[in-house]
Design a protein around this motif. Structure first.
Motif, PDB file in Angstrom:
ATOM      1  N   GLY A   1      65.969  99.123  95.121  1.00 17.51           N
ATOM      2  CA  GLY A   1      66.372 100.513  95.314  1.00 17.51           C
ATOM      3  C   GLY A   1      67.708 100.876  94.705  1.00 17.51           C
ATOM      4  N   MET A   2      68.247 100.014  93.848  1.00 13.50           N
ATOM      5  CA  MET A   2      69.519 100.325  93.196  1.00 13.50           C
ATOM      6  C   MET A   2      69.281 100.985  91.848  1.00 13.50           C
ATOM      7  SD  MET A   2      71.825  97.025  94.290  1.00 13.50           S
ATOM      8  CE  MET A   2      70.585  95.809  94.720  1.00 13.50           C
ATOM      9  N   ASN A   3      70.267 101.726  91.395  1.00 12.34           N
ATOM     10  CA  ASN A   3      70.101 102.480  90.153  1.00 12.34           C
ATOM     11  C   ASN A   3      70.455 101.612  88.959  1.00 12.34           C
ATOM     12  OD1 ASN A   3      69.531 104.985  88.738  1.00 12.34           O
ATOM     13  ND2 ASN A   3      71.700 104.999  88.214  1.00 12.34           N
ATOM     14  N   VAL A   4      69.466 101.384  88.087  1.00 11.56           N
ATOM     15  CA  VAL A   4      69.663 100.544  86.908  1.00 11.56           C
ATOM     16  C   VAL A   4      69.004 101.223  85.718  1.00 11.56           C
ATOM     17  CG1 VAL A   4      67.622  99.152  87.467  1.00 11.56           C
ATOM     18  CG2 VAL A   4      69.362  98.215  85.946  1.00 11.56           C
ATOM     19  N   CYS A   5      69.644 101.098  84.556  1.00 13.87           N
ATOM     20  CA  CYS A   5      69.112 101.746  83.356  1.00 13.87           C
ATOM     21  C   CYS A   5      69.404 100.880  82.137  1.00 13.87           C
ATOM     22  CB  CYS A   5      69.704 103.143  83.190  1.00 13.87           C
ATOM     23  SG  CYS A   5      71.512 103.195  83.179  1.00 13.87           S
ATOM     24  N   PHE A   6      68.850 101.289  80.995  1.00 11.19           N
ATOM     25  CA  PHE A   6      68.985 100.537  79.753  1.00 11.19           C
ATOM     26  C   PHE A   6      69.855 101.293  78.745  1.00 11.19           C
ATOM     27  CE2 PHE A   6      64.574  98.380  80.288  1.00 11.19           C
ATOM     28  CZ  PHE A   6      65.156  97.299  80.929  1.00 11.19           C
ATOM     29  N   GLY A   7      70.652 100.536  77.986  1.00 12.38           N
ATOM     30  CA  GLY A   7      71.430 101.102  76.893  1.00 12.38           C
ATOM     31  C   GLY A   7      71.273 100.274  75.636  1.00 12.38           C
ATOM     32  N   GLN A   8      71.690 100.859  74.494  1.00 16.01           N
ATOM     33  CA  GLN A   8      71.559 100.158  73.215  1.00 16.01           C
ATOM     34  C   GLN A   8      72.747  99.265  72.916  1.00 16.01           C
ATOM     35  OE1 GLN A   8      69.660 102.434  69.898  1.00 16.01           O
ATOM     36  NE2 GLN A   8      69.988 104.220  71.203  1.00 16.01           N
ATOM     37  N   ASP A   9      73.928  99.636  73.396  1.00 19.71           N
ATOM     38  CA  ASP A   9      75.165  98.880  73.234  1.00 19.71           C
ATOM     39  C   ASP A   9      75.721  98.980  71.820  1.00 19.71           C
ATOM     40  OD1 ASP A   9      77.337  97.381  73.916  1.00 19.71           O
ATOM     41  OD2 ASP A   9      76.250  95.570  74.446  1.00 19.71           O
ATOM     42  N   SER A  10      74.986  98.496  70.828  1.00 18.93           N
ATOM     43  CA  SER A  10      75.523  98.430  69.467  1.00 18.93           C
ATOM     44  C   SER A  10      74.475  98.839  68.448  1.00 18.93           C
ATOM     45  CB  SER A  10      75.982  97.008  69.142  1.00 18.93           C
ATOM     46  OG  SER A  10      76.987  96.569  70.022  1.00 18.93           O
ATOM     47  N   ILE A  11      74.972  99.334  67.339  1.00 20.19           N
ATOM     48  CA  ILE A  11      74.131  99.577  66.171  1.00 20.19           C
ATOM     49  C   ILE A  11      74.877  99.036  64.962  1.00 20.19           C
ATOM     50  CG2 ILE A  11      73.094 101.307  64.658  1.00 20.19           C
ATOM     51  CD1 ILE A  11      72.676 103.089  67.087  1.00 20.19           C
ATOM     52  N   LYS A  12      74.379  97.919  64.450  1.00 22.98           N
ATOM     53  CA  LYS A  12      74.922  97.316  63.223  1.00 22.98           C
ATOM     54  C   LYS A  12      76.432  97.122  63.308  1.00 22.98           C
ATOM     55  CE  LYS A  12      74.844  97.629  58.182  1.00 22.98           C
ATOM     56  NZ  LYS A  12      74.732  98.538  57.016  1.00 22.98           N
ATOM     57  N   ASP A  13      76.869  96.322  64.305  1.00 20.75           N
ATOM     58  CA  ASP A  13      78.290  96.044  64.446  1.00 20.75           C
ATOM     59  C   ASP A  13      78.516  94.545  64.597  1.00 20.75           C
ATOM     60  OD1 ASP A  13      77.879  95.318  67.121  1.00 20.75           O
ATOM     61  OD2 ASP A  13      78.753  97.136  67.946  1.00 20.75           O
ATOM     62  N   PRO A  14      79.751  94.066  64.839  1.00 20.44           N
ATOM     63  CA  PRO A  14      79.991  92.623  64.885  1.00 20.44           C
ATOM     64  C   PRO A  14      79.251  91.878  65.988  1.00 20.44           C
ATOM     65  CG  PRO A  14      82.046  93.782  64.501  1.00 20.44           C
ATOM     66  CD  PRO A  14      81.023  94.821  64.831  1.00 20.44           C
ATOM     67  N   TRP A  15      78.764  92.601  66.983  1.00 19.53           N
ATOM     68  CA  TRP A  15      78.058  91.943  68.076  1.00 19.53           C
ATOM     69  C   TRP A  15      76.544  91.964  67.893  1.00 19.53           C
ATOM     70  CZ3 TRP A  15      82.280  95.100  68.615  1.00 19.53           C
ATOM     71  CH2 TRP A  15      83.427  94.502  69.148  1.00 19.53           C
ATOM     72  N   TYR A  16      76.039  92.957  67.154  1.00 20.36           N
ATOM     73  CA  TYR A  16      74.593  93.117  67.043  1.00 20.36           C
ATOM     74  C   TYR A  16      74.289  93.719  65.675  1.00 20.36           C
ATOM     75  CZ  TYR A  16      69.825  94.416  68.407  1.00 20.36           C
ATOM     76  OH  TYR A  16      68.457  94.535  68.494  1.00 20.36           O
ATOM     77  N   PRO A  17      73.588  92.995  64.798  1.00 18.28           N
ATOM     78  CA  PRO A  17      73.450  93.444  63.413  1.00 18.28           C
ATOM     79  C   PRO A  17      72.332  94.455  63.166  1.00 18.28           C
ATOM     80  CG  PRO A  17      72.416  91.296  63.678  1.00 18.28           C
ATOM     81  CD  PRO A  17      73.048  91.632  65.003  1.00 18.28           C
TER      82      PRO A  17
END
Length: 413
Positions: free
Chosen positions: A300-316
């Motif tokens: 019952g807790m609020n959780v959602c999804f995000g993209q975080d990065s687009i083509k950056d040093p953490w995620y290509p």
């Protein structure tokens, strides 16, 4: 104007949604399919939703992968090192150009609400000043919340506290933190106490990169949740990532969940980035390195999804399509049962809006902003199965974007 023959989420039948100016004026169930009048938009039974939401991205770092070097190990910590190199070369215009380019990518996919983290471990606060300008300039496409994000720490970075306070004075919407990256546990706890005090004084929201590690001994989430509980700030507080929860033992998690529920805080998971960055110190078996999304949701807790990065040093990779992240997240988090699939859009719409504290600025209801997206699908299930594209995006009662569906022809068959 109005949209006719629309399917609305969690309802039956076809609907007409009308608006006057920038606000929804009427929503009614149709007796059957109706014919379009001049100016009407015919949904053709497809799914009309409130806009998609991007609750966690780093616009100041997008489109910088490989500049000046690629993150070859794929680890979070090398990503931070590569970003420190890139920070030395950023300019005001460079930051703004990349942010605007990315915002158009997001808007193309039906996203109209975005929360961006901006690195403020820079004595000039150059990226933040750029993003404050972008927030105003992009208002026609999206609503942008800015998080003051201390990428290299609050206590561990020289002048970190002062930079956070200056960021608030400049007008950020949210204060952030990264307690697991501070030099010691004591500094991590101190950073949370500082940022919560700052949020309470300023009225800002809170969004902390919390326990973004596979280390089962990284337990700053309990500190953040308890601070939110005792201050009565839970609805204004978000814990992002919390990937260490994937390594906590069940006995500790059982106790932790009680506190988390009492606190009322929100959770954001970035499944594509987390599964890429985490588990890097494992041979086999390899951990997924993602927080307990399904368990939080079912508790019952609020959780959602995000993209975080687009083509950056953490995620290509990345292209702005949050339904791609939703698709991956449902796989990664073992949420492929039909009940999960049938309401899966909550993870990138309503739940995200709640985390961003949007309140009555979001949703399809009379009196609320006429911000609407028509998806090329007739249900949550079909939207995620096909990663349906936004066919029409409406913002403030005006058509922002339209897309002509692909046409595929098999020749000679």
């Amino acid at each position: 104007m109005k949209i006719i023959n629309a399917t609305l989420r969690k309802t039956s039948g076809l609907h007409t949604v009308s608006w006057e100016g920038e606000r929804i004026s009427d929503i009614r169930v149709q007796a059957g399919r109706v014919s379009a009048e001049p100016g009407d938009i015919d949904a053709q039974s497809q799914l009309l939703i409130a806009p998609l939401v991007e609750p966690h991205i780093h616009l100041d770092a997008t489109l910088t992968a490989g500049e000046p070097e690629w993150n070859m190990s794929g680890t979070l910590f090398e990503g931070i090192e590569r970003w420190a190199q890139r920070k030395e070369t950023i300019t005001h215009e460079d930051t703004k150009l990349r942010a605007h380019t990315t915002i158009r990518m997001l808007a193309e996919h039906g996203i109209q609400h975005v929360r961006t983290h901006v690195d403020i471990t820079d004595p000039t606060l150059g990226a933040l000043k750029s993003m404050i300008e972008v927030r105003e300039e992009a208002r026609g496409l999206i609503d942008l919340q800015i998080v003051a994000f201390p990428q290299e720490g609050i206590e561990s970075y020289a002048g970190g506290r002062e930079l956070m306070e200056r960021a608030v004075e400049l007008g950020v919407d949210v204060v952030g933190g990264i307690p697991h990256f501070e030099n010691t546990r004591e500094q991590g706890v101190s950073s949370i106490l500082f940022l919560m005090d700052l949020a309470e004084r300023s009225g800002c929201l809170v969004d902390v990169h919390c326990d973004e590690t596979d280390d089962p001994n990284s337990r700053f989430l309990e500190v953040l949740a308890e601070q939110a509980r005792v201050r009565g700030m839970g609805s204004r507080v978000t814990a992002s990532h919390t990937t260490a929860m994937g390594s906590y033992d069940n006995a500790y998690c059982f106790k932790l969940f009680r506190l988390l529920k009492l606190s009322g805080i929100n959770f954001i998971s970035c499944p594509t980035e987390s599964i890429h960055l985490q588990g890097r110190f494992d041979s086999y078996p390899k951990r997924r390195g993602v927080t307990r999304v399904a368990e939080l949701d079912r508790a019952g807790m609020n959780v959602c999804f995000g993209q975080d990065s687009i083509k950056d040093p953490w995620y290509p990779l990345g292209n702005g399509n949050i339904l791609r992240v939703l698709d991956a997240g449902l796989h990664i988090c073992h949420m492929m049962g039909f009940e999960d699939l049938a309401r899966s859009l909550d993870l990138v719409t309503d739940n995200s809006a709640r985390a961003l504290n949007l309140g009555d600025r979001y949703g399809i209801a009379v009196g609320r902003p006429a911000n609407l997206v028509l998806l090329d699908a007739d249900s949550d299930y079909e939207a995620v199965r096909r990663q349906a594209k936004a066919r029409v995006s409406i913002r403030g009662g005006k058509v922002l974007m339209t897309r002509v569906p692909e046409r595929v022809e098999f020749m000679g068959l």
